[in-house]
Design a protein around this motif. Structure first.
Motif, PDB file in Angstrom:
ATOM      1  N   ALA A  13     -27.595  -8.892 -54.344  1.00 45.79           N
ATOM      2  CA  ALA A  13     -26.214  -9.266 -54.024  1.00 45.79           C
ATOM      3  C   ALA A  13     -26.053 -10.770 -54.211  1.00 45.79           C
ATOM      4  CB  ALA A  13     -25.855  -8.873 -52.606  1.00 45.79           C
ATOM      5  N   HIS A  14     -24.807 -11.189 -54.208  1.00 46.53           N
ATOM      6  CA  HIS A  14     -24.494 -12.612 -54.296  1.00 46.53           C
ATOM      7  C   HIS A  14     -25.005 -13.305 -53.028  1.00 46.53           C
ATOM      8  CE1 HIS A  14     -22.194 -16.313 -54.525  1.00 46.53           C
ATOM      9  NE2 HIS A  14     -21.991 -16.042 -55.802  1.00 46.53           N
ATOM     10  N   ALA A  15     -25.520 -14.507 -53.181  1.00 44.86           N
ATOM     11  CA  ALA A  15     -26.103 -15.254 -52.061  1.00 44.86           C
ATOM     12  C   ALA A  15     -25.122 -15.438 -50.898  1.00 44.86           C
ATOM     13  CB  ALA A  15     -26.605 -16.613 -52.542  1.00 44.86           C
ATOM     14  N   LYS A  16     -23.830 -15.590 -51.182  1.00 48.89           N
ATOM     15  CA  LYS A  16     -22.862 -15.793 -50.094  1.00 48.89           C
ATOM     16  C   LYS A  16     -22.762 -14.542 -49.217  1.00 48.89           C
ATOM     17  CE  LYS A  16     -18.606 -14.349 -52.184  1.00 48.89           C
ATOM     18  NZ  LYS A  16     -17.226 -14.298 -52.079  1.00 48.89           N
ATOM     19  N   ASN A  17     -22.896 -13.352 -49.813  1.00 48.00           N
ATOM     20  CA  ASN A  17     -22.866 -12.132 -49.014  1.00 48.00           C
ATOM     21  C   ASN A  17     -24.139 -11.978 -48.183  1.00 48.00           C
ATOM     22  OD1 ASN A  17     -20.298 -11.067 -49.665  1.00 48.00           O
ATOM     23  ND2 ASN A  17     -21.082 -10.448 -51.652  1.00 48.00           N
ATOM     24  N   VAL A  18     -25.259 -12.366 -48.752  1.00 51.85           N
ATOM     25  CA  VAL A  18     -26.513 -12.340 -47.988  1.00 51.85           C
ATOM     26  C   VAL A  18     -26.385 -13.270 -46.788  1.00 51.85           C
ATOM     27  CG1 VAL A  18     -28.988 -12.852 -48.040  1.00 51.85           C
ATOM     28  CG2 VAL A  18     -27.898 -11.739 -50.007  1.00 51.85           C
ATOM     29  N   ARG A  19     -25.881 -14.473 -47.015  1.00 48.55           N
ATOM     30  CA  ARG A  19     -25.729 -15.463 -45.933  1.00 48.55           C
ATOM     31  C   ARG A  19     -24.814 -14.927 -44.833  1.00 48.55           C
ATOM     32  NH1 ARG A  19     -28.525 -19.385 -44.009  1.00 48.55           N
ATOM     33  NH2 ARG A  19     -28.833 -17.387 -43.273  1.00 48.55           N
ATOM     34  N   ILE A  64     -21.662  -3.391 -50.496  1.00 51.42           N
ATOM     35  CA  ILE A  64     -22.631  -4.474 -50.701  1.00 51.42           C
ATOM     36  C   ILE A  64     -23.774  -4.343 -49.700  1.00 51.42           C
ATOM     37  CG2 ILE A  64     -22.994  -6.984 -50.611  1.00 51.42           C
ATOM     38  CD1 ILE A  64     -21.461  -6.156 -53.075  1.00 51.42           C
ATOM     39  N   ILE A  65     -23.449  -4.013 -48.459  1.00 55.12           N
ATOM     40  CA  ILE A  65     -24.502  -3.821 -47.453  1.00 55.12           C
ATOM     41  C   ILE A  65     -25.439  -2.695 -47.899  1.00 55.12           C
ATOM     42  CG2 ILE A  65     -24.989  -3.116 -45.070  1.00 55.12           C
ATOM     43  CD1 ILE A  65     -22.380  -4.616 -44.290  1.00 55.12           C
ATOM     44  N   GLY A  66     -24.873  -1.610 -48.401  1.00 57.83           N
ATOM     45  CA  GLY A  66     -25.695  -0.511 -48.893  1.00 57.83           C
ATOM     46  C   GLY A  66     -26.603  -0.934 -50.037  1.00 57.83           C
ATOM     47  N   ILE A  67     -26.054  -1.697 -50.981  1.00 58.64           N
ATOM     48  CA  ILE A  67     -26.855  -2.179 -52.110  1.00 58.64           C
ATOM     49  C   ILE A  67     -27.961  -3.109 -51.620  1.00 58.64           C
ATOM     50  CG2 ILE A  67     -26.792  -3.656 -54.170  1.00 58.64           C
ATOM     51  CD1 ILE A  67     -23.998  -2.446 -54.733  1.00 58.64           C
ATOM     52  N   LEU A  68     -27.639  -3.988 -50.689  1.00 57.59           N
ATOM     53  CA  LEU A  68     -28.653  -4.898 -50.154  1.00 57.59           C
ATOM     54  C   LEU A  68     -29.791  -4.136 -49.486  1.00 57.59           C
ATOM     55  CD1 LEU A  68     -26.533  -7.814 -48.717  1.00 57.59           C
ATOM     56  CD2 LEU A  68     -28.420  -8.021 -50.329  1.00 57.59           C
ATOM     57  N   GLN A  90     -37.324  -8.429 -46.527  1.00 59.15           N
ATOM     58  CA  GLN A  90     -35.963  -8.874 -46.235  1.00 59.15           C
ATOM     59  C   GLN A  90     -35.010  -7.680 -46.157  1.00 59.15           C
ATOM     60  OE1 GLN A  90     -35.879 -11.646 -49.518  1.00 59.15           O
ATOM     61  NE2 GLN A  90     -35.749 -13.375 -48.096  1.00 59.15           N
ATOM     62  N   MET A  91     -35.165  -6.724 -47.058  1.00 57.26           N
ATOM     63  CA  MET A  91     -34.315  -5.537 -47.049  1.00 57.26           C
ATOM     64  C   MET A  91     -34.514  -4.761 -45.745  1.00 57.26           C
ATOM     65  SD  MET A  91     -34.971  -4.579 -51.078  1.00 57.26           S
ATOM     66  CE  MET A  91     -34.686  -2.844 -50.897  1.00 57.26           C
ATOM     67  N   GLN A  92     -35.767  -4.610 -45.329  1.00 59.60           N
ATOM     68  CA  GLN A  92     -36.061  -3.911 -44.078  1.00 59.60           C
ATOM     69  C   GLN A  92     -35.521  -4.676 -42.872  1.00 59.60           C
ATOM     70  OE1 GLN A  92     -40.307  -3.481 -44.211  1.00 59.60           O
ATOM     71  NE2 GLN A  92     -40.243  -1.794 -45.680  1.00 59.60           N
TER      72      GLN A  92
END
Length: 71
Positions: free
Chosen positions: A45-51, A35-39, A7-9
């Motif tokens: 990250a929080h699920a809402k940011n992933v979404r 957050i994008i960098g951390i992901l 998923q990260m890739q």
């Protein structure tokens, strides 16, 4: 939410395929650049940011969550 390596890739590959820097992805998706960098590095990250990032990059849920292999 903790992402796996695939998923990260996927996040990084889709972002790079669009020709976006992390800052450009942040601007277009509303997800803070840090957050994008951390992901991409750590997968956390929080699920809402992933979404928001998945949607903003145009990643299909079946691809992102690995549901294609479940057929």
């Amino acid at each position: 939410m903790k992402l796996n390596e695939t998923q990260m890739q996927t996040l990084r590959q889709y972002r790079e395929a669009k020709g976006w820097t992390q800052a450009e992805a942040a601007s277009c998706t509303g997800v803070p650049v840090f957050i994008i960098g951390i992901l991409e590095r750590e997968g956390a990250a929080h699920a809402k940011n992933v979404r928001k990032l998945v949607d903003g990059l145009g990643i299909d849920d079946r691809t992102f969550y690995g549901l294609e292999a479940a057929k």
